[in-house]
Design a protein around this motif. Structure first.
Motif, PDB file in Angstrom:
ATOM      1  N   CYS A 195     -32.247   2.063  54.867  1.00  0.00           N
ATOM      2  CA  CYS A 195     -33.549   2.537  55.350  1.00  0.00           C
ATOM      3  C   CYS A 195     -33.406   3.231  56.700  1.00  0.00           C
ATOM      4  O   CYS A 195     -34.056   4.250  56.960  1.00  0.00           O
ATOM      5  CB  CYS A 195     -34.536   1.376  55.464  1.00  0.00           C
ATOM      6  N   SER A 196     -32.554   2.710  57.564  1.00  0.00           N
ATOM      7  CA  SER A 196     -32.310   3.321  58.874  1.00  0.00           C
ATOM      8  C   SER A 196     -31.690   4.701  58.718  1.00  0.00           C
ATOM      9  O   SER A 196     -32.038   5.635  59.446  1.00  0.00           O
ATOM     10  CB  SER A 196     -31.400   2.431  59.718  1.00  0.00           C
ATOM     11  N   GLU A 199     -34.378   7.125  57.581  1.00  0.00           N
ATOM     12  CA  GLU A 199     -35.258   7.457  58.706  1.00  0.00           C
ATOM     13  C   GLU A 199     -34.565   8.393  59.687  1.00  0.00           C
ATOM     14  O   GLU A 199     -35.184   9.325  60.225  1.00  0.00           O
ATOM     15  CB  GLU A 199     -35.700   6.175  59.410  1.00  0.00           C
ATOM     16  N   TYR A 200     -33.286   8.173  59.930  1.00  0.00           N
ATOM     17  CA  TYR A 200     -32.525   9.022  60.856  1.00  0.00           C
ATOM     18  C   TYR A 200     -32.517  10.473  60.372  1.00  0.00           C
ATOM     19  O   TYR A 200     -32.805  11.403  61.139  1.00  0.00           O
ATOM     20  CB  TYR A 200     -31.092   8.499  60.985  1.00  0.00           C
ATOM     21  N   ARG A 202     -34.531  11.811  58.188  1.00  0.00           N
ATOM     22  CA  ARG A 202     -35.893  12.358  58.146  1.00  0.00           C
ATOM     23  C   ARG A 202     -36.256  12.965  59.500  1.00  0.00           C
ATOM     24  O   ARG A 202     -36.892  14.020  59.581  1.00  0.00           O
ATOM     25  CB  ARG A 202     -36.888  11.265  57.764  1.00  0.00           C
ATOM     26  N   LYS A 203     -35.840  12.317  60.577  1.00  0.00           N
ATOM     27  CA  LYS A 203     -36.121  12.847  61.912  1.00  0.00           C
ATOM     28  C   LYS A 203     -35.378  14.153  62.170  1.00  0.00           C
ATOM     29  O   LYS A 203     -35.785  14.942  63.025  1.00  0.00           O
ATOM     30  CB  LYS A 203     -35.738  11.805  62.968  1.00  0.00           C
ATOM     31  N   GLY A 209     -36.590  10.118  50.693  1.00  0.00           N
ATOM     32  CA  GLY A 209     -37.371   8.930  51.026  1.00  0.00           C
ATOM     33  C   GLY A 209     -36.915   7.739  50.205  1.00  0.00           C
ATOM     34  O   GLY A 209     -36.113   7.880  49.273  1.00  0.00           O
ATOM     35  N   ARG A 280     -41.366   7.156  53.592  1.00  0.00           N
ATOM     36  CA  ARG A 280     -40.648   7.003  54.849  1.00  0.00           C
ATOM     37  C   ARG A 280     -40.633   5.519  55.205  1.00  0.00           C
ATOM     38  O   ARG A 280     -41.682   4.920  55.449  1.00  0.00           O
ATOM     39  CB  ARG A 280     -41.336   7.805  55.942  1.00  0.00           C
ATOM     40  N   PRO A 281     -39.461   4.880  55.224  1.00  0.00           N
ATOM     41  CA  PRO A 281     -39.406   3.434  55.464  1.00  0.00           C
ATOM     42  C   PRO A 281     -39.563   3.097  56.940  1.00  0.00           C
ATOM     43  O   PRO A 281     -39.497   3.980  57.816  1.00  0.00           O
ATOM     44  CB  PRO A 281     -38.007   3.058  54.972  1.00  0.00           C
ATOM     45  N   LYS A 282     -39.762   1.834  57.208  1.00  0.00           N
ATOM     46  CA  LYS A 282     -39.839   1.333  58.585  1.00  0.00           C
ATOM     47  C   LYS A 282     -38.726   0.305  58.768  1.00  0.00           C
ATOM     48  O   LYS A 282     -38.928  -0.892  58.515  1.00  0.00           O
ATOM     49  CB  LYS A 282     -41.215   0.692  58.834  1.00  0.00           C
TER      50      LYS A 282
END
Length: 330
Positions: A195-196, A199-200, A202-203, A209, A280-282
């Motif tokens: 998930c990290s 997210e990385y 995606r930024k 996703g 988009r995970p948290k």
């Protein structure tokens, strides 16, 4: 902005720079869905994928299953324990013989499922991640982007962090990721790492996703469910810790057959995998991840006591002559 008004080069560049990036897709493409499944080694990715791909094919879908784990065990359950020639090994042999590798050399079928293994180097003889990259380069030469499948399922090892294993996420090779975990800290640690990574990237402008989580060997304690809830991703299926499933899988038998005891579970999983949008995970912090478990399970009552140089030397620190040069006052 009036398009009829001419702009000089500076204005054109400013107008182009003001255009935002394309929106992140909230639903998977209606064309081929490429889905990467990640999880800790031994958590049941291959079991999940073999049965998922089999059920999808029984429902009339064209499915390609690609094993991207150096163990090359993704397809073993599908083929009743038979090992298939890997792309990396076959490519090397063909190259030595001066021959071209073909699809028929590495792709095999069973009951509508097409399957292949990328493979990897032997221990100490190369980088597994680099092997993955080489495998996909070979797939592209074989026409990967021209194949007409409804679903391409990629089985990736999640607890190896070198670049090749993050290829589908880093290069937008798939539309969505599914994580497989259980009610244990190590598998959820890996799921959180995936998930990290999502997210990385995606930024950085990536579009991949996380579609959800499959809980395997679910004993009902709830830690995996708690992780999914905290990370903001749905649970696509909970496969129970069941002796019949374990026994059949150990005998390389498919359990996801229509009309059988476990058929409905995998039928629903197939629907959920197909329809779940990439989200988009948290990712959780380390403390939040540990917080999913009871303190007596993860040892949070242990105090970290710093070690000293005396401790390291067994109680007495030997004196060493200084190399510093001291000049007498003139």
């Amino acid at each position: 902005m009036n398009a009829s008004v001419p702009l000089d080069m500076t204005d054109r560049l400013r107008a182009e720079a003001a255009i935002g990036p394309d929106p992140v897709p909230t639903a998977a493409s209606k064309q081929t869905q490429i889905i990467a499944i990640y999880g800790k080694g031994g958590i049941g990715k291959s079991f999940t994928l073999a049965n998922l791909s089999y059920m999808m094919a029984q429902k009339g879908k064209r499915v390609l299953l690609i094993g991207c784990d150096p163990k090359s065990d993704t397809t073993s359950l599908l083929f009743g324990g038979r090992a298939t020639p890997t792309i990396i090994e076959t490519s090397a042999k063909k190259k030595l013989a001066g021959e071209e590798i073909t699809v028929s050399d590495v792709c095999f079928k069973r009951d509508g499922v097409f399957a292949m293994e990328l493979g990897g180097p032997e221990v100490g003889r190369g980088c597994g991640g680099r092997g993955i990259i080489h495998g996909f380069e070979t797939l592209e030469k074989l026409g990967f982007h021209e194949w007409g499948f409804d679903y391409v399922l990629l089985d990736f090892l999640g607890d190896v962090v070198c670049g090749g294993f993050g290829l589908p996420i880093a290069r937008d090779m798939c539309q969505k990721v599914i994580v497989v975990g259980s009610n244990d800290l190590q598998s959820l640690y890996v799921a959180n790492n995936v998930c990290s990574a999502v997210e990385y990237f995606r930024k950085l402008g990536g579009n991949v996703g996380v579609a959800g989580m499959v809980i395997n060997k679910d004993d009902g304690t709830g830690e995996a469910q708690g992780f999914a809830s905290a990370a903001g991703i749905p649970v696509l299926a909970s496969i129970p810790a069941n002796e019949e499933i374990r026994r059949l899988s150990a005998a390389y038998q498919i359990v996801a057959r229509p009309g059988t005891t476990w058929g409905p579970l995998f039928e629903q999983l197939a629907v959920n995998v197909a329809e779940a949008p990439p989200q988009r995970p948290k990712p959780l912090t380390q403390e939040a991840l540990l917080g999913l478990f009871e303190s007596d399970v993860v040892g949070r009552d242990v105090v970290l006591e710093p070690a000293t140089q005396e401790d390291m030397c067994g109680g007495v620190v030997p004196l060493k002559p200084s190399l510093e040069v001291i000049y007498d006052d003139v």
